[in-house]
Design an enzyme around this catalytic site. Structure first.
Site, short mmCIF file in Angstrom:
data_model
loop_
_atom_site.label_atom_id
_atom_site.label_comp_id
_atom_site.label_asym_id
_atom_site.label_seq_id
_atom_site.Cartn_x
_atom_site.Cartn_y
_atom_site.Cartn_z
N ARG A 37 0.63 44.93 66.12
CA ARG A 37 -0.18 46.35 66.04
C ARG A 37 -1.74 45.91 66.31
O ARG A 37 -2.56 46.46 66.80
CB ARG A 37 0.01 47.05 65.05
N LYS A 198 20.75 57.52 59.37
CA LYS A 198 21.02 58.93 58.72
C LYS A 198 20.95 59.85 60.20
O LYS A 198 19.99 59.74 60.94
CB LYS A 198 20.12 59.52 57.78
P1 AMP Z 1 16.54 54.41 61.01
O1 AMP Z 1 15.21 53.92 60.49
O2 AMP Z 1 17.11 55.72 60.68
O3 AMP Z 1 16.36 54.20 62.53
O4 AMP Z 1 17.65 53.30 60.66
C1 AMP Z 1 17.49 52.14 60.90
C2 AMP Z 1 18.30 51.28 59.80
O5 AMP Z 1 19.56 51.68 59.92
C3 AMP Z 1 18.33 49.81 60.10
O6 AMP Z 1 17.90 49.31 58.75
C4 AMP Z 1 19.96 49.48 60.24
O7 AMP Z 1 20.23 48.46 59.20
C5 AMP Z 1 20.49 50.84 59.67
N1 AMP Z 1 22.04 50.92 59.92
C6 AMP Z 1 22.25 50.62 61.51
N2 AMP Z 1 23.73 50.88 61.36
C7 AMP Z 1 24.17 51.05 60.21
C8 AMP Z 1 25.37 51.33 59.64
N3 AMP Z 1 26.57 51.31 60.43
N4 AMP Z 1 25.42 51.74 58.30
C9 AMP Z 1 24.22 51.64 57.70
N5 AMP Z 1 23.12 51.31 57.88
C10 AMP Z 1 23.10 51.21 59.28
#
Ligand code: AMP
Length: 394
Positions: A37, A198
């Protein structure tokens, strides 16, 4: 983007008030862990200096101090690194507004001044007009180059635009050129990879992109709510029960519109959320007591097959828990594969940007966004207040 940029204004002898996004991760000793950044703000900063600006007064936030002075969230490490990168002294102030600040802006020998963390003041996130006016009084012209906070109407992003001519910096312009373009006018076929924790975070984006995308590839934690919506067992995997019907609705809508949604066909599962857990590789169905933490090799191959003919790729969310080595392979393989393709590849910020950095393929992507929340809101079709407030091009 129909907004004026630094190139549209005369900077000669002007004092430029520039909002940058220096919200960089620091370790416990306040060392900068990732300077992307800071580096991303340099082109605009150099342009202002090279084009005769008398001074540049930089503003940023760092972390979430919530209106309090938090010693570990001071911007001093950023000022130090900026000085090194620019090979110029940067004057770091202890405050963002007030007499001492006004005096320094008038009399300092340094051409570049960095104000203290804006979020030490509660007025910043409240978009307090009095606070915005005080900030605005420090410059003749406002340049916003903080894409990472462009989705927030704060005093330093929106408030100040009421008092100064306001234009975009080069980073903001570049982010809009790539992200704005993939939303408005993508070269087809457009394949979107969605992952992350999520479904609820990505619903609006899926709905907005539904008419533009040819194919969604879904992995990560969010995939299990979709698999459950298809009646598949997901064990202890991440599941949003209250979003199962919504996932069903998305799958139905995609079918009607002839848009492909590809879900994992194999998984790496663990008996707990831990890199030292017991691990096994399974197919589409997750056994009871186990949780899916990465996609398997068949899924990666399936995804690659859909990606190979794409003209545009948008990637938002890792397809596994890439931060833990045993569950990083799916995300790494995809990142490395996309790096070999000719398609326009746009990486949403946040965790996906961290992943492509971790796997050393940043330079091979067309664009890696510096803003997680801001890039998501753009993909959701929302207007970003920090950009909307800038002066329109004549
Ligand atoms: P987001 O900020 O919603 O893009 O989420 C990113 C996070 O999702 C990362 O820290 C990953 O470790 C987590 N993630 C990815 N795949 C999985 C999974 N199968 N189960 C739980 N967390 C996950």
């Amino acid at each position: 983007m129909n907004k004026m940029t630094v190139k549209d204004v005369d900077l000669k002898d002007k004092c430029v008030l520039m909002r940058a996004d220096f919200n960089v991760p620091l370790d416990e000793n306040c060392n900068i862990r990732d300077e992307l950044r800071i580096v991303s703000a340099l082109p605009t900063l150099k342009y202002c200096i090279d084009n005769g600006a008398k001074r540049v007064v930089l503003m940023s936030h760092l972390g979430r101090p919530k209106g309090q002075v938090v010693e570990k969230m001071r911007l001093r490490p950023v000022a130090k690194r900026l000085s090194e990168l620019l090979d110029m002294q940067v004057l770091m102030l202890d405050e963002s507004i007030g007499e001492a600040v006004e005096q320094a802006v008038k009399t300092a020998d340094e051409k570049i001044i960095l104000l203290e963390n804006l979020r030490f003041y509660a007025q910043e996130t409240k978009n307090d007009q009095d606070f915005a006016k005080k900030l605005a009084s420090l410059g003749d012209i406002f340049v916003n180059d903080a894409f990472g906070t462009a989705h927030r109407a704060h005093a330093s992003t929106e408030g100040v635009t009421h008092y100064l001519p306001s234009v975009a910096g080069f980073l903001l312009e570049k982010e809009m050129a790539f992200l704005g373009n993939v939303v408005e006018n993508p070269e087809k076929p457009l394949v979107t990879i969605l992952g992350g924790a999520k479904v609820s975070d990505k619903i609006k984006m899926i709905e907005n992109m539904m008419d533009k995308v040819n194919c969604f590839l879904i992995g990560g934690g969010m995939a299990y709510t979709f698999l459950r919506a298809q009646g598949k067992p997901v064990g202890n995997s991440k599941l949003e029960e209250d979003k199962i019907d919504l996932a069903k609705g998305i799958l139905d809508k995609a079918r009607q519109k002839n848009i492909e949604i590809v879900l994992p066909v194999d998984n790496r599962v663990a008996d707990k959320f831990d890199s030292a857990a017991n691990i096994q590789d399974v197919g589409e169905e997750i056994p009871e007591g186990w949780m899916g933490l990465d996609v398997g090799p068949k899924t990666v191959n399936l995804f690659k097959d859909k990606l190979k003919t794409a003209k545009t790729i948008i990637w938002n969310g890792p397809v596994g828990v890439f931060e833990m080595q045993p569950f990083a392979k799916g995300t790494q393989d995809l990142a490395e594969y996309i790096a070999t393709l000719d398609a326009i590849s746009v990486i949403g910020g946040g965790d996906t940007a961290s992943a492509v950095r971790q796997f050393n393929v940043v330079d091979k992507m067309s664009h890696v966004s510096t803003g997680g929340g801001a890039s998501l809101e753009l993909l959701e079709g929302l207007e970003l207040p920090g950009i909307a407030a800038l002066n329109d091009k004549e």
